[in-house]
Design an enzyme around this catalytic site. Structure first.
Site, PDB file in Angstrom:
ATOM      1  N   ASP A   1      -3.779  22.070  65.811  1.00  0.00           N
ATOM      2  CA  ASP A   1      -3.176  23.369  66.084  1.00  0.00           C
ATOM      3  C   ASP A   1      -2.117  23.187  67.174  1.00  0.00           C
ATOM      4  OD1 ASP A   1      -4.900  22.961  68.230  1.00  0.00           O
ATOM      5  OD2 ASP A   1      -5.438  25.066  68.407  1.00  0.00           O
TER       6      ASP A   1
ATOM      7  N   THR B   1     -20.955  31.231  71.585  1.00  0.00           N
ATOM      8  CA  THR B   1     -19.666  30.842  71.037  1.00  0.00           C
ATOM      9  C   THR B   1     -18.695  30.464  72.152  1.00  0.00           C
ATOM     10  OG1 THR B   1     -20.033  32.358  69.201  1.00  0.00           O
ATOM     11  CG2 THR B   1     -17.787  31.599  69.540  1.00  0.00           C
TER      12      THR B   1
ATOM     13  N   SER C   1      -2.726  28.735  72.159  1.00  0.00           N
ATOM     14  CA  SER C   1      -3.421  27.925  71.160  1.00  0.00           C
ATOM     15  C   SER C   1      -2.917  28.253  69.755  1.00  0.00           C
ATOM     16  CB  SER C   1      -4.928  28.132  71.296  1.00  0.00           C
ATOM     17  OG  SER C   1      -5.649  27.228  70.497  1.00  0.00           O
TER      18      SER C   1
ATOM     19  N   ASP D   1      -1.718  23.624  70.340  1.00  0.00           N
ATOM     20  CA  ASP D   1      -2.012  22.968  71.625  1.00  0.00           C
ATOM     21  C   ASP D   1      -2.939  21.768  71.448  1.00  0.00           C
ATOM     22  OD1 ASP D   1      -4.317  24.532  71.160  1.00  0.00           O
ATOM     23  OD2 ASP D   1      -4.735  24.712  73.296  1.00  0.00           O
TER      24      ASP D   1
END
Length: 572
Positions: A300, A374, A144, A302
């Protein structure tokens, strides 16, 4: 700790990568190197496994991916999901394709029918393919937005979301190093179903991108004057898919930052491949300024995150925070959901560390909002547990957004399409996104957020969190602490390493400060990088002068960050 020599020998024999073998041969005689690479085992964090590339079970490499894939395959078979198969994707980082084919070939050799996307692709496409094929699991090789030397593995399960406890723990329990997989344990490439990336893009766009509505004269019902947009993929994999998505949505193509348009996993010229980081959008903003464009968007590497910067007529630029963009998109998506009346209950979700303005907005508009742990594996859970409700929006402050349940994960492509439409609607009204934020603050309360991070190794961060739990300060920036919530409570169904602190509205001398603003602080270790993250929010429920009071609350948060964070969370 003592690392068995047999493990080093076995790894050397099993690793198909010549560079990794060379590093292992030279490093095995250095105790520090051995401890760093073999002294631990990668675990599933907030969004999968991520680590620097290198030999050993504490790093990302082809052997570790094969071992993890074997564990995933074993869990699929034990769960009677093996026949549903798996789908594998990869990004453009060095080594990603090799690791993806290793994982796919190992699963196929275990009897799990496996398809692989045949070129670098955005993570949302892999998540979409999992649902489209009703597969048992999805594996995505990507780091990522992590540093350029990292790589990683995201794992999705048959419900379409990233794996959550206790499933991740069951897979981790199946990871073992007694007999490392070698090339002899892999199926031949021709035994894989190879998915053409162009077809995968078309399927994703058809499912996830809302098409324009045309009137009786054949004209789009959406605002016709779409403001021009500068877009950068940050040398990632988003450009091709975003171009198709814009065309399908009836939007004009963006202006590309050409030298960042095509995939290049070395990320040349970028300070850091994370659109949250300072300097990352500089080239896009420079191009926009030169072309007199006032909207910059970035995915970003990915393409599962979206960043936006907006320009003013005087040439100044404002990078929307993750919370600001979240509020704008949520407001827009609620408006779309309410068009033509609401037949089903509406639901949304955001993470506990994100700002709570979205929660206030949903309450004002009759949308049931869920506050989650999260990570998007939790943010999308309410969509699964409330199948009769209509999914409206989900987000986390780290630039992750869900505007469709065609993908049960964050998706920077479909979010970019909806932001372009939102920008068009605001332009038609003659207002900017910042002015819309002011309007919403006047409606549901002024919420100002900020964040900071502390880079350190895992042990230092754990020690600091433990210290905060056992000896928390009684006040911060001269405000008493009103409440501390420890989300690691073992009685909770899903304990999380997160501490939430609420400050009293009055100073220690009893005087009020900044109009009784409510202040909240969250602290947690990052689940994807070696750092601790600190989130701050100040709220004033009934602002009289939004712009002036926003400046006051920002100053308040800056003072708290500067004066108190060292004593609140100390890395030794």
């Amino acid at each position: 700790m003592t690392i068995p020599v047999a493990l080093l020998d076995a790894w050397l024999a099993a690793d198909p990568d010549s560079a990794a073998r060379s590093a292992l041969e030279s490093g095995r005689h250095d105790p520090d190197w051995v401890a760093e690479h073999f002294g631990g085992v990668l675990r599933f964090g907030t969004a999968g496994m991520r680590a620097p590339m290198g030999a050993g079970p504490a790093r990302m490499n082809r052997v570790m991916v094969r071992v993890a894939a074997r564990a995933i395959g074993a869990e699929l078979i034990a769960s009677d999901l093996g026949d549903r198969g798996a789908v594998v994707g990869f990004d453009a980082r060095p080594g990603s394709a090799d690791m993806a084919f290793d994982a796919a070939r190992l699963l196929a050799a275990m009897g799990v029918p496996t398809a692989i996307i045949d070129g670098p692709a955005p993570t949302p496409l892999l998540a979409r393919q999992l649902l489209a094929r009703s597969a048992g699991a999805g594996l995505m090789i990507t780091a990522s937005h992590n540093p350029r030397g990292d790589n990683g593995l995201k794992v999705y399960w048959t419900d379409g979301t990233q794996i959550r406890p206790p499933l991740d723990q069951r897979i981790e329990a199946r990871i073992e190093f007694e007999a490392l997989p070698t090339d002899d344990d892999l199926a031949a490439r021709h035994e894989l179903e190879q998915l053409d990336v162009r077809s995968v893009i078309a399927e994703y766009v058809g499912a996830a991108v809302r098409r324009p509505v045309f009137d009786a004269d054949g004209r789009p019902a959406d605002p016709s004057e779409v403001p021009p947009i500068v877009y950068t993929a940050l040398c990632g994999v988003g450009s091709q898919t975003l171009g198709h998505a814009f065309a399908t949505a009836g939007l004009p193509p963006p202006i590309y930052v050409e030298h960042q348009r095509h995939p290049d996993g070395s990320f040349p010229g970028l300070p850091f491949p994370n659109p949250e980081e300072p300097g990352t959008l500089d080239d896009a903003i420079a191009l926009a300024s030169e072309a007199d464009v006032r909207v910059v968007m970035a995915n970003d590497p990915d393409a599962d995150r979206l960043a936006v910067a907006v320009g003013d007529h005087d040439g100044t630029w404002h990078r929307l925070s993750g919370d600001e963009l979240g509020v704008l998109l949520c407001d827009w998506m609620i408006g779309l959901a309410n068009e033509g009346g609401v037949a089903r209950p509406l639901i949304s979700a955001s993470s506990v560390v994100s700002g709570r303005m979205v929660e206030a907005l949903c309450a004002a508009r009759g949308v049931t909002h869920h506050r989650t742990l999260t990570g998007f594996k939790w943010i999308m859970e309410p969509r699964l547990t409330h199948p009769d409700a209509r999914w409206v929006f989900g987000y986390e402050e780290a630039l992750g957004y869900s505007v469709t349940d065609a993908v049960l994960d964050k998706d920077g492509i479909s979010a970019a399409v909806e932001y372009a439409r939102l920008a068009s609607a605001l332009a038609a009204r003659g207002i900017s996104p910042l002015e819309r934020l002011d309007e919403l603050a006047a409606e549901v309360g002024l919420h100002v957020t900020s964040a900071a991070s502390v880079r350190a190794d895992t042990e230092a961060i754990a020690a600091a969190m433990a210290g905060l739990r056992t000896d928390a300060p009684r006040r911060i920036a001269d405000r008493p602490i009103a409440r501390i919530t420890d989300w690691l409570d073992p009685s909770a169904p899903n304990p999380a390493d997160l501490i939430e602190i609420e400050l009293a509205s009055a100073m220690t001398d009893g005087s009020s400060h900044n109009g009784e603003a409510h202040v909240r602080i969250c602290i947690r270790p990052s689940g994807t990088e070696p750092k601790a993250k600190i989130y701050l929010e100040a709220v004033r429920s009934s602002p009289r002068d939004v712009r002036a009071e926003r400046r006051e609350l920002r100053a308040l948060l800056d003072a708290i960050a500067e004066e108190a964070l060292d004593s609140l969370f100390t890395i030794t």
